[in-house]
Design a protein around this motif. Structure first.
Motif, PDB file in Angstrom:
ATOM      1  N   TYR A  80       0.846  -1.187   0.000  1.00 14.50           N
ATOM      2  CA  TYR A  80       0.000   0.000   0.000  1.00 14.50           C
ATOM      3  C   TYR A  80       0.881   1.237   0.000  1.00 14.50           C
ATOM      4  O   TYR A  80       2.092   1.159   0.261  1.00 14.50           O
ATOM      5  CB  TYR A  80      -0.940   0.004   1.208  1.00 14.50           C
ATOM      6  N   GLN A 119       0.724   5.569   1.055  1.00  8.19           N
ATOM      7  CA  GLN A 119      -0.007   6.642   1.720  1.00  8.19           C
ATOM      8  C   GLN A 119       0.553   7.998   1.288  1.00  8.19           C
ATOM      9  O   GLN A 119       1.725   8.109   0.911  1.00  8.19           O
ATOM     10  CB  GLN A 119       0.136   6.523   3.244  1.00  8.19           C
ATOM     11  N   TYR A 158       0.790  12.034   2.782  1.00  3.69           N
ATOM     12  CA  TYR A 158       0.645  12.899   3.941  1.00  3.69           C
ATOM     13  C   TYR A 158       0.906  14.343   3.517  1.00  3.69           C
ATOM     14  O   TYR A 158       1.677  14.602   2.597  1.00  3.69           O
ATOM     15  CB  TYR A 158       1.664  12.538   5.037  1.00  3.69           C
ATOM     16  N   PHE A 194      -2.100  12.610   7.776  1.00  2.38           N
ATOM     17  CA  PHE A 194      -2.536  11.592   6.813  1.00  2.38           C
ATOM     18  C   PHE A 194      -3.620  12.143   5.887  1.00  2.38           C
ATOM     19  O   PHE A 194      -4.562  12.817   6.329  1.00  2.38           O
ATOM     20  CB  PHE A 194      -3.068  10.381   7.575  1.00  2.38           C
ATOM     21  N   LEU A 219      -4.837   6.619   1.648  1.00  2.00           N
ATOM     22  CA  LEU A 219      -4.143   5.336   1.522  1.00  2.00           C
ATOM     23  C   LEU A 219      -4.694   4.615   0.313  1.00  2.00           C
ATOM     24  O   LEU A 219      -5.911   4.595   0.089  1.00  2.00           O
ATOM     25  CB  LEU A 219      -4.351   4.495   2.784  1.00  2.00           C
ATOM     26  N   ASN A 226       6.515  -4.504   8.656  1.00  2.00           N
ATOM     27  CA  ASN A 226       5.398  -3.769   8.054  1.00  2.00           C
ATOM     28  C   ASN A 226       5.512  -2.278   8.308  1.00  2.00           C
ATOM     29  O   ASN A 226       4.524  -1.589   8.499  1.00  2.00           O
ATOM     30  CB  ASN A 226       4.070  -4.298   8.603  1.00  2.00           C
ATOM     31  N   MET A 227       6.709  -1.738   8.304  1.00  2.00           N
ATOM     32  CA  MET A 227       6.919  -0.333   8.595  1.00  2.00           C
ATOM     33  C   MET A 227       6.779   0.516   7.334  1.00  2.00           C
ATOM     34  O   MET A 227       6.999   0.060   6.222  1.00  2.00           O
ATOM     35  CB  MET A 227       8.322  -0.123   9.162  1.00  2.00           C
ATOM     36  N   LEU A 228       6.420   1.764   7.549  1.00  2.00           N
ATOM     37  CA  LEU A 228       6.337   2.717   6.454  1.00  2.00           C
ATOM     38  C   LEU A 228       7.721   3.245   6.122  1.00  2.00           C
ATOM     39  O   LEU A 228       8.541   3.479   7.008  1.00  2.00           O
ATOM     40  CB  LEU A 228       5.455   3.894   6.853  1.00  2.00           C
ATOM     41  N   PHE A 252       5.846   5.416  17.535  1.00  2.00           N
ATOM     42  CA  PHE A 252       7.032   5.492  16.680  1.00  2.00           C
ATOM     43  C   PHE A 252       7.815   6.774  16.980  1.00  2.00           C
ATOM     44  O   PHE A 252       7.229   7.802  17.320  1.00  2.00           O
ATOM     45  CB  PHE A 252       6.629   5.539  15.199  1.00  2.00           C
ATOM     46  N   TYR A 280       5.220  -1.805  19.833  1.00  2.00           N
ATOM     47  CA  TYR A 280       3.883  -2.357  19.608  1.00  2.00           C
ATOM     48  C   TYR A 280       3.098  -2.535  20.905  1.00  2.00           C
ATOM     49  O   TYR A 280       1.912  -2.839  20.877  1.00  2.00           O
ATOM     50  CB  TYR A 280       3.958  -3.712  18.903  1.00  2.00           C
ATOM     51  N   GLY A 340      -1.148  -2.253  12.865  1.00  2.00           N
ATOM     52  CA  GLY A 340       0.166  -2.212  12.248  1.00  2.00           C
ATOM     53  C   GLY A 340       0.325  -0.901  11.517  1.00  2.00           C
ATOM     54  O   GLY A 340      -0.524  -0.030  11.559  1.00  2.00           O
ATOM     55  N   ALA A 341       1.392  -0.736  10.787  1.00  2.00           N
ATOM     56  CA  ALA A 341       1.637   0.509  10.066  1.00  2.00           C
ATOM     57  C   ALA A 341       0.645   0.711   8.927  1.00  2.00           C
ATOM     58  O   ALA A 341       0.580   1.775   8.348  1.00  2.00           O
ATOM     59  CB  ALA A 341       3.058   0.539   9.528  1.00  2.00           C
ATOM     60  N   ARG A 342      -0.128  -0.327   8.627  1.00  2.00           N
ATOM     61  CA  ARG A 342      -1.140  -0.189   7.595  1.00  2.00           C
ATOM     62  C   ARG A 342      -2.147   0.899   7.939  1.00  2.00           C
ATOM     63  O   ARG A 342      -2.691   1.549   7.077  1.00  2.00           O
ATOM     64  CB  ARG A 342      -1.858  -1.525   7.403  1.00  2.00           C
ATOM     65  N   GLU A 343      -2.406   1.075   9.201  1.00  2.00           N
ATOM     66  CA  GLU A 343      -3.303   2.141   9.623  1.00  2.00           C
ATOM     67  C   GLU A 343      -2.571   3.471   9.556  1.00  2.00           C
ATOM     68  O   GLU A 343      -1.368   3.536   9.643  1.00  2.00           O
ATOM     69  CB  GLU A 343      -3.780   1.893  11.063  1.00  2.00           C
ATOM     70  N   LYS A 344      -3.296   4.529   9.426  1.00  2.00           N
ATOM     71  CA  LYS A 344      -2.666   5.829   9.294  1.00  2.00           C
ATOM     72  C   LYS A 344      -1.946   6.222  10.572  1.00  2.00           C
ATOM     73  O   LYS A 344      -2.370   5.896  11.669  1.00  2.00           O
ATOM     74  CB  LYS A 344      -3.705   6.863   8.906  1.00  2.00           C
ATOM     75  N   LEU A 345      -0.843   6.933  10.400  1.00  2.00           N
ATOM     76  CA  LEU A 345      -0.070   7.444  11.524  1.00  2.00           C
ATOM     77  C   LEU A 345      -0.583   8.816  11.925  1.00  2.00           C
ATOM     78  O   LEU A 345      -0.898   9.642  11.071  1.00  2.00           O
ATOM     79  CB  LEU A 345       1.404   7.548  11.155  1.00  2.00           C
TER      80      LEU A 345
END
Lengths: 113, 113
Positions: free
Chosen positions: A32, A34, A36, A46, A49, A99-101, B33, B50, B97-102
């Motif tokens: 994916y 994103q 910002y 944000f 996505l 799974n880090m951005l 983070f 986490y 996880g990082a899939r969600e917005k920061l």
């Protein structure tokens, strides 16, 4: 190594025009992507996505495309306004350890009245 | 709205000092983070967590440590500050996880003299 490229030069456009920002990546297969927005002296906020199986996503005046063949995302702001002036960051995630951005360096957009 | 609060907007320290950067989030997010942001280099992940008392190294952990004693608080520690640690430090949190917005804080501009 993974690399994300955004145009480091500022993009200057006239109010009312469509702004198009580019995010290219190499050595990466993200699940994916994103986008910002970051204003001076503030943290990123944000916006959108888009997943690898999606070609396009829209939110109000914003449109994002994601081409996994070209390894590129385009971010469009239609009917741009001076208030859209900011730095826009793309970030890729998924399919890597933890799974880090991973963030690009950002492109500064200046919309002139 | 989620609020991520960083204790200081600007901080000036001397080489060799021990520096604490504090971050608090108010939405019960599991993930927190720490990033640093430098011109031309984008955001780089230092450490993440986490869960309480859990920490994982990011891309550039050298010279830093972290502490997460409570779910809402994530601290970044510079054991012996050096001039190359002068930077903007950004704290962020997310739900899964990082899939969600920061969600980012406003940042701390640290200058090490």
């Amino acid at each position: 190594s993974q690399k994300i490229e955004q145009n480091s030069e500022a993009l200057n456009i006239q109010e009312g025009k469509t702004a198009t920002l580019t995010c290219n990546y190499t050595n990466y297969s993200p699940a994916y992507l994103q986008w910002y927005r970051q204003d001076p002296g503030r943290g990123p906020v944000f916006l959108l996505l888009i997943r690898e199986n999606e070609k396009e996503k829209r939110k109000e005046r914003l449109k994002v495309t994601f081409d996994t063949t070209l390894k590129q995302s385009l971010f469009h702001i239609t009917a741009s306004q001076p208030a859209d002036s900011a730095t826009y960051l793309c970030a890729l995630g998924g399919n890597n350890a933890g799974n880090m951005l991973t963030f690009g360096g950002g492109t500064r957009l200046m919309v002139k009245p | 709205d989620v609020k991520v609060t960083q204790s200081s907007r600007y901080l000036v320290k001397r080489t060799g000092e021990k520096v604490f950067l504090e971050c608090v989030q108010d939405m019960d997010h599991e993930n927190m983070f720490w990033y640093r942001q430098d011109p031309g280099l984008g955001l780089r992940l230092i450490y993440f967590s986490y869960d309480v008392k859990m920490k994982e190294k990011g891309d550039i952990p050298e010279g830093y440590s972290v502490s997460r004693e409570k779910k809402e608080r994530f601290s970044l520690i510079l054991e012996s500050a050096s001039t190359n640690q002068t930077s903007m430090y950004l704290c962020a949190s997310s739900i899964q996880g990082a899939r969600e917005k920061l969600f980012f804080g406003s940042g701390t501009q640290l200058s090490v003299l």
